[in-house]
Design a protein around this motif. Sequence first.
Motif, PDB file in Angstrom:
ATOM      1  N   GLN A 109       3.991  -3.428   2.859  1.00 52.10           N
ATOM      2  CA  GLN A 109       4.708  -4.708   3.009  1.00 52.10           C
ATOM      3  C   GLN A 109       3.887  -5.861   2.444  1.00 52.10           C
ATOM      4  O   GLN A 109       4.406  -6.723   1.728  1.00 52.10           O
ATOM      5  CB  GLN A 109       4.989  -4.997   4.486  1.00 52.10           C
ATOM      6  CG  GLN A 109       6.127  -4.172   5.044  1.00 52.10           C
ATOM      7  CD  GLN A 109       6.492  -4.605   6.461  1.00 52.10           C
ATOM      8  OE1 GLN A 109       6.573  -5.798   6.753  1.00 52.10           O
ATOM      9  NE2 GLN A 109       6.697  -3.647   7.335  1.00 52.10           N
ATOM     10  N   SER A 138       2.639   1.532  -4.527  1.00 51.86           N
ATOM     11  CA  SER A 138       3.042   2.468  -3.482  1.00 51.86           C
ATOM     12  C   SER A 138       2.620   3.908  -3.830  1.00 51.86           C
ATOM     13  O   SER A 138       2.224   4.689  -2.963  1.00 51.86           O
ATOM     14  CB  SER A 138       4.566   2.367  -3.313  1.00 51.86           C
ATOM     15  OG  SER A 138       5.014   3.235  -2.326  1.00 51.86           O
ATOM     16  N   LYS A 152      -2.611   9.820   0.635  1.00 52.75           N
ATOM     17  CA  LYS A 152      -2.253  10.495   1.881  1.00 52.75           C
ATOM     18  C   LYS A 152      -2.148  12.015   1.708  1.00 52.75           C
ATOM     19  O   LYS A 152      -1.922  12.731   2.668  1.00 52.75           O
ATOM     20  CB  LYS A 152      -0.919   9.960   2.424  1.00 52.75           C
ATOM     21  CG  LYS A 152      -0.839   8.461   2.568  1.00 52.75           C
ATOM     22  CD  LYS A 152      -1.596   7.980   3.794  1.00 52.75           C
ATOM     23  CE  LYS A 152      -1.459   6.481   3.973  1.00 52.75           C
ATOM     24  NZ  LYS A 152      -2.692   5.861   4.464  1.00 52.75           N
ATOM     25  N   GLU A 198      11.183  -2.560   7.688  1.00 50.66           N
ATOM     26  CA  GLU A 198      10.670  -2.096   8.981  1.00 50.66           C
ATOM     27  C   GLU A 198       9.964  -0.749   8.856  1.00 50.66           C
ATOM     28  O   GLU A 198       8.955  -0.495   9.507  1.00 50.66           O
ATOM     29  CB  GLU A 198      11.808  -1.961  10.022  1.00 50.66           C
ATOM     30  CG  GLU A 198      12.337  -3.294  10.524  1.00 50.66           C
ATOM     31  CD  GLU A 198      13.214  -3.970   9.477  1.00 50.66           C
ATOM     32  OE1 GLU A 198      13.122  -5.185   9.352  1.00 50.66           O
ATOM     33  OE2 GLU A 198      13.963  -3.270   8.767  1.00 50.66           O
ATOM     34  N   SER A 199      10.521   0.141   8.000  1.00 55.50           N
ATOM     35  CA  SER A 199       9.949   1.475   7.938  1.00 55.50           C
ATOM     36  C   SER A 199       8.750   1.561   6.982  1.00 55.50           C
ATOM     37  O   SER A 199       8.139   2.602   6.851  1.00 55.50           O
ATOM     38  CB  SER A 199      11.027   2.479   7.526  1.00 55.50           C
ATOM     39  OG  SER A 199      11.620   2.040   6.342  1.00 55.50           O
ATOM     40  N   LEU A 200       8.443   0.457   6.291  1.00 55.17           N
ATOM     41  CA  LEU A 200       7.283   0.467   5.397  1.00 55.17           C
ATOM     42  C   LEU A 200       6.014   0.210   6.191  1.00 55.17           C
ATOM     43  O   LEU A 200       6.013  -0.570   7.139  1.00 55.17           O
ATOM     44  CB  LEU A 200       7.408  -0.655   4.368  1.00 55.17           C
ATOM     45  CG  LEU A 200       8.291  -0.446   3.152  1.00 55.17           C
ATOM     46  CD1 LEU A 200       8.172  -1.663   2.256  1.00 55.17           C
ATOM     47  CD2 LEU A 200       7.900   0.800   2.397  1.00 55.17           C
ATOM     48  N   SER A 201       4.931   0.821   5.741  1.00 52.41           N
ATOM     49  CA  SER A 201       3.662   0.543   6.413  1.00 52.41           C
ATOM     50  C   SER A 201       3.280  -0.920   6.188  1.00 52.41           C
ATOM     51  O   SER A 201       3.729  -1.561   5.228  1.00 52.41           O
ATOM     52  CB  SER A 201       2.581   1.446   5.841  1.00 52.41           C
ATOM     53  OG  SER A 201       2.250   0.985   4.559  1.00 52.41           O
ATOM     54  N   GLN A 202       2.427  -1.422   7.060  1.00 54.24           N
ATOM     55  CA  GLN A 202       1.967  -2.813   6.966  1.00 54.24           C
ATOM     56  C   GLN A 202       1.349  -3.093   5.595  1.00 54.24           C
ATOM     57  O   GLN A 202       1.610  -4.112   4.967  1.00 54.24           O
ATOM     58  CB  GLN A 202       0.935  -3.061   8.091  1.00 54.24           C
ATOM     59  CG  GLN A 202       0.523  -4.512   8.227  1.00 54.24           C
ATOM     60  CD  GLN A 202       1.721  -5.402   8.572  1.00 54.24           C
ATOM     61  OE1 GLN A 202       2.434  -5.138   9.543  1.00 54.24           O
ATOM     62  NE2 GLN A 202       1.956  -6.432   7.757  1.00 54.24           N
ATOM     63  N   GLU A 203       0.541  -2.129   5.119  1.00 52.89           N
ATOM     64  CA  GLU A 203      -0.129  -2.343   3.831  1.00 52.89           C
ATOM     65  C   GLU A 203       0.888  -2.522   2.693  1.00 52.89           C
ATOM     66  O   GLU A 203       0.763  -3.422   1.870  1.00 52.89           O
ATOM     67  CB  GLU A 203      -1.030  -1.148   3.469  1.00 52.89           C
ATOM     68  CG  GLU A 203      -2.291  -1.045   4.275  1.00 52.89           C
ATOM     69  CD  GLU A 203      -2.180   0.042   5.330  1.00 52.89           C
ATOM     70  OE1 GLU A 203      -1.094   0.182   5.943  1.00 52.89           O
ATOM     71  OE2 GLU A 203      -3.181   0.752   5.550  1.00 52.89           O
ATOM     72  N   SER A 242      10.295   4.098  -1.422  1.00 52.33           N
ATOM     73  CA  SER A 242       9.805   2.934  -0.676  1.00 52.33           C
ATOM     74  C   SER A 242      10.214   1.627  -1.343  1.00 52.33           C
ATOM     75  O   SER A 242      10.325   0.605  -0.688  1.00 52.33           O
ATOM     76  CB  SER A 242       8.278   3.000  -0.520  1.00 52.33           C
ATOM     77  OG  SER A 242       7.635   2.734  -1.750  1.00 52.33           O
ATOM     78  N   HIS A 287       0.513   6.484  -1.571  1.00 51.69           N
ATOM     79  CA  HIS A 287       0.988   7.796  -1.121  1.00 51.69           C
ATOM     80  C   HIS A 287       0.127   8.940  -1.651  1.00 51.69           C
ATOM     81  O   HIS A 287      -0.046   9.950  -0.976  1.00 51.69           O
ATOM     82  CB  HIS A 287       2.458   7.992  -1.511  1.00 51.69           C
ATOM     83  CG  HIS A 287       3.397   7.176  -0.680  1.00 51.69           C
ATOM     84  ND1 HIS A 287       3.616   7.426   0.657  1.00 51.69           N
ATOM     85  CD2 HIS A 287       4.141   6.091  -0.976  1.00 51.69           C
ATOM     86  CE1 HIS A 287       4.470   6.537   1.142  1.00 51.69           C
ATOM     87  NE2 HIS A 287       4.804   5.704   0.168  1.00 51.69           N
TER      88      HIS A 287
END
Length: 480
Positions: free
Chosen positions: A12, A472, A479, A5-10, A410, A476
């Motif tokens: 996932q 991942s 970002k 749930e807490s992972l970004s859509q990308e 992640s 990151h």
Amino acid sequence: MSSCESLSQELQTLFAFIDQNSEQFIDLLAKAVKIKSISAQKDTRDDTIFMVKWFEQQLQTRGLTTELVDIGSEQWPDGQTLPLPPVLLAQLGNDPTKKTLCVYGHLDVQPADIADGWNTDPFVLIELDGKLYGRGATDDKGPVMAWINIIDAYQSTGIDLPINLKFIFEGMEESGSVGLNELIIAKGSTFLANVDYICISDNYWLGNTKPCLTYGLRGNAYFFVEVKCAAKDLHSGVYGGSVHEAMTDLLALMSKLVDNKGNILIPGVLDDVLPLTASEEAMYESIDFNHHSYREEIGTKRLLFETKSEILAHRWRYPSLSIHGIEGAFSGAGAKTVIPRKVIGKFSIRLVPNQNPDKVGQQVIQYLENEFAKLDSPNRLSVIRRKASKPWIANTDNDNFKAAKLAISSVFGVEPDLTREGGSIPVTLTFEEVTGKSVILLPIGGCDDGAHSQNEKIDRKNYIEGTKVLASYIFHLSKN
Ligand code: BES
Ligand code: MN
Ligand code: MN
């Protein structure tokens, strides 16, 4: 951040793709393992060159621009000249609004022979009980293939590559990265000019369950000590008792390098080793490492030191001297009554901050010459040293480590330990010096993978989850 749930859509989407394509990723690793790219053997130099070219093809298929840089040839002690495998430079993406990551890895492997005690053919990747066995599985073909896998993951899911990628892959790491320092320096103002971060996946977790990030390596100074006593090998029954034997001289010298408690006996060598600080020791205490299972896995009753922090300190931040072998000595099965005409002893010292490789080299040679003079032998001594690799220790308080920590969280839901390593990757410091940017070591394999050993392996889980970590990590990094 362990739950989906807490992972970004990308992320996932990328992670799901990696799970669904794990068989294909393992097939790719199997193809790489099949190529006998042993850099240290003459008869596999062609395979090593082929490995670099095969890998270039893999990158080209995925749309990377590539270049093979010829770095010339090397001369062997017997006078033979062998071509060096070219260095592979590659690039994906050239968007000035994105960060650029440079990845280094090696495509060569250590020698391997089933007769050394492998349970299966070292050059056929085989999965048993969730472990992928094969030479190079963890050092370094598995981690290198993981970088290709993430390119597949981004491209197939249609997720825009968040950073520009540059790759430097070589085929001579296991032989001291011949020629690569010079190339990196030469590329400082071109290929490497706009690099923001450097990442190397060529080391291992400290244990089996907890991931880590690595900020230090020891260097390595390698020596060849040759003693010659005769024009040809001699029958020990005919000549024994009348000649000064080369092997006897060599053993006398080799026995004066290190004692059986691990103390290096060469004067001056330890002078520049940084003293251990209290905070450093406290940090070693806090690291998740079980020195009892470490000892058991080695298969020994007792280690040189008793406490966890002593063991870690002596693996990571003190020098060590290991004797590796004697060339020319009779080593086959059975009894041969020979006096070898010439023997070459091989040993190396793992170097740490602030030892100076040249100073250590001179101290070692001086010491061996003095000790040889004491033997009052008519034989000929010559000491040769290979170009040393320097120790490396880095600051971890930066965006590179920050992104890698987030990547590990992640995938594994835990914060990694920060570790150093006792092994060496010759060009690590050079990357940092040439670019002025942060270098991180991001290991994928586990502590019991057996790099350089029989039955080298990487766990399927490490390979696949490691691929997710890399996917991942670049996400990151972008970002920052
Ligand atoms: N992957 C290793 C480096 C390594 C070893 C990292 C152990 C962490 C722990 C690399 O392939 C290697 O084996 N390097 C050589 C370098 C040497 C030839 C200068 C080594 O350490 O012996
Ligand atoms: Mn390696
Ligand atoms: Mn290696």
